[in-house]
Design a protein around this motif. Structure first.
Motif, PDB file in Angstrom:
ATOM      1  N   ALA A   1       0.818  -1.217   0.000  1.00 39.48           N
ATOM      2  CA  ALA A   1       0.000   0.000   0.000  1.00 39.48           C
ATOM      3  C   ALA A   1       0.848   1.261   0.000  1.00 39.48           C
TER       4      ALA A   1
ATOM      5  N   VAL B   1      -6.042   3.221  -1.741  1.00 40.40           N
ATOM      6  CA  VAL B   1      -5.870   2.751  -0.361  1.00 40.40           C
ATOM      7  C   VAL B   1      -5.283   3.797   0.571  1.00 40.40           C
TER       8      VAL B   1
ATOM      9  N   HIS C   1      -5.226   2.334   4.536  1.00 37.55           N
ATOM     10  CA  HIS C   1      -4.297   1.268   4.912  1.00 37.55           C
ATOM     11  C   HIS C   1      -3.725   1.444   6.310  1.00 37.55           C
TER      12      HIS C   1
ATOM     13  N   ALA D   1      -3.284  -4.234  -3.388  1.00 38.12           N
ATOM     14  CA  ALA D   1      -3.558  -3.885  -1.989  1.00 38.12           C
ATOM     15  C   ALA D   1      -5.044  -3.669  -1.773  1.00 38.12           C
TER      16      ALA D   1
END
Length: 368
Positions: free
Chosen positions: A282, A290, A294, A337
């Motif tokens: 990420a 993200v 994240h 991710a």
């Protein structure tokens, strides 16, 4: 083929500059986790659900009785089918039946509650199914002229119904998009009109039930001894929508063999390693969608490990998700991710996707 390297960036493309402010640089690992970021309101649209028709009819969408029987095998009745449909649409279209998006992710056009698209060839059958449903060419042309007078002929041209789309279709659609891949307002409105029509809602529901049939077979293959939990069903649907299929038999067997002999002392470190993989991925330069999520996810998921609040089913599903997410190849892995993040939230009941946070760790006080 990787069907759906995740579509949340389509939402960002549709909403425009208002969302760009959330794409802040990724903070250092030790920075404080920010408060709940604002979640954009859905645009005006016809929302996914067992809704009245435009004419006011109640529950007009039909579900074939034989299909309903098959869905019962994985614990889905009519309400459950529409609940899963709505759940799928939230990250794909913010809950809308249409929400067209353009070529920002190399899919040319994506539209519909599962973001069927020209790039993977998933949109062409949906368009064909709607066209065939009119029974006569005259009725189809009359409806198309009313809903899409400017771009209707293009969308249903032979070149646009081909898989892959023909060069003339591609060129014409790209000409109707700006430099960032955003559709022009006329094409956006006409696609929305088609995909929010009663007839297309039926087509979308039928197509989604076809997906659920594939999910049912996937679940029977991957989990032949059961139990068939709702968590597994939701996880399998999301995997199908995003990536087209669940891990293969050989991969599943290899993973289970390793899990079966894994020493207890390795149980939590191995899971932390998967979360560390997600965190590192990420924070790289070419992972999108993200940035708002994240840091919060890594903190909460590691907290769940500290609390030993992850059961055996969740552990296996997270491991299977790791297998599949690391093979998400759309845009050369740009969404890996995000694919993991989306499914981990389903599995754990704790997670943030597109700024929407749900659940929390029992060892951690609720966020203010």
């Amino acid at each position: 083929m990787d069907i759906g390297t995740f579509r949340i960036a389509r939402v960002i493309a549709m909403i425009g500059a208002a969302l760009l402010s959330f794409a802040a640089p990724i903070a250092p690992a030790q920075d404080l986790i920010p408060d709940q970021p604002p979640v954009p309101a859905p645009p005006p649209c016809r929302m996914v659900g067992d809704v009245p028709s435009a004419a006011g009819m109640v529950q007009f969408i039909r579900i074939d009785p034989a299909a309903a029987t098959r869905m019962a095998e994985i614990g889905l009745d009519r309400a459950g089918i529409f609940a899963r449909m709505a759940e799928t649409s939230i990250p794909e279209t913010m809950g809308c039946w249409a929400m067209p998006a353009g070529n920002f992710d190399s899919q040319l056009i994506s539209v519909g509650m599962a973001q069927w698209n020209f790039g993977t060839g998933s949109l062409q059958p949906v368009l064909q199914r709607w066209r065939d449903g009119f029974g006569s060419t005259g009725r189809f042309k009359q409806t198309l002229k009313a809903l899409a007078p400017t771009y209707g002929k293009l969308l249903f041209s032979k070149a646009c119904r081909a898989v892959p789309v023909g060069d003339t279709c591609r060129a014409a659609i790209l000409a109707a998009e700006d430099a960032t891949g955003r559709l022009n307002p006329v094409l956006t409105a006409e696609l929305a009109a088609i995909f929010e029509s009663d007839a297309m809602l039926q087509v979308q529901a039928d197509t989604y039930i076809d997906l659920l049939d594939a999910v049912r077979l996937d679940l029977l293959r991957v989990f032949p001894t059961g139990p068939m939990t709702l968590r597994k069903v939701r996880w399998a649907i999301d995997t199908r929508v995003q990536q087209g299929f669940l891990p293969g038999d050989e991969d599943v067997a290899r993973l289970r063999a390793k899990l079966s002999v894994m020493p207890e002392a390795e149980r939590w470190p191995r899971l932390r390693a998967i979360i560390a993989w997600y965190k590192a991925l990420a924070e790289t330069i070419d992972q999108d969608g993200v940035a708002r999520d994240h840091g919060w996810n890594v903190q909460r998921w590691n907290c769940l490990i500290d609390a030993t609040a992850i059961d055996a089913e969740q552990y296996e599903l997270l491991s299977l998700t790791f297998l599949r997410s690391r093979t998400a190849i759309g845009n050369s892995g740009r969404w890996q991710a995000l694919t993991f993040e989306r499914r981990a939230k389903i599995i754990l009941g704790v997670g943030s996707v597109s700024g929407k946070r749900d659940g929390d760790c029992p060892l951690q006080p609720p966020a203010s």
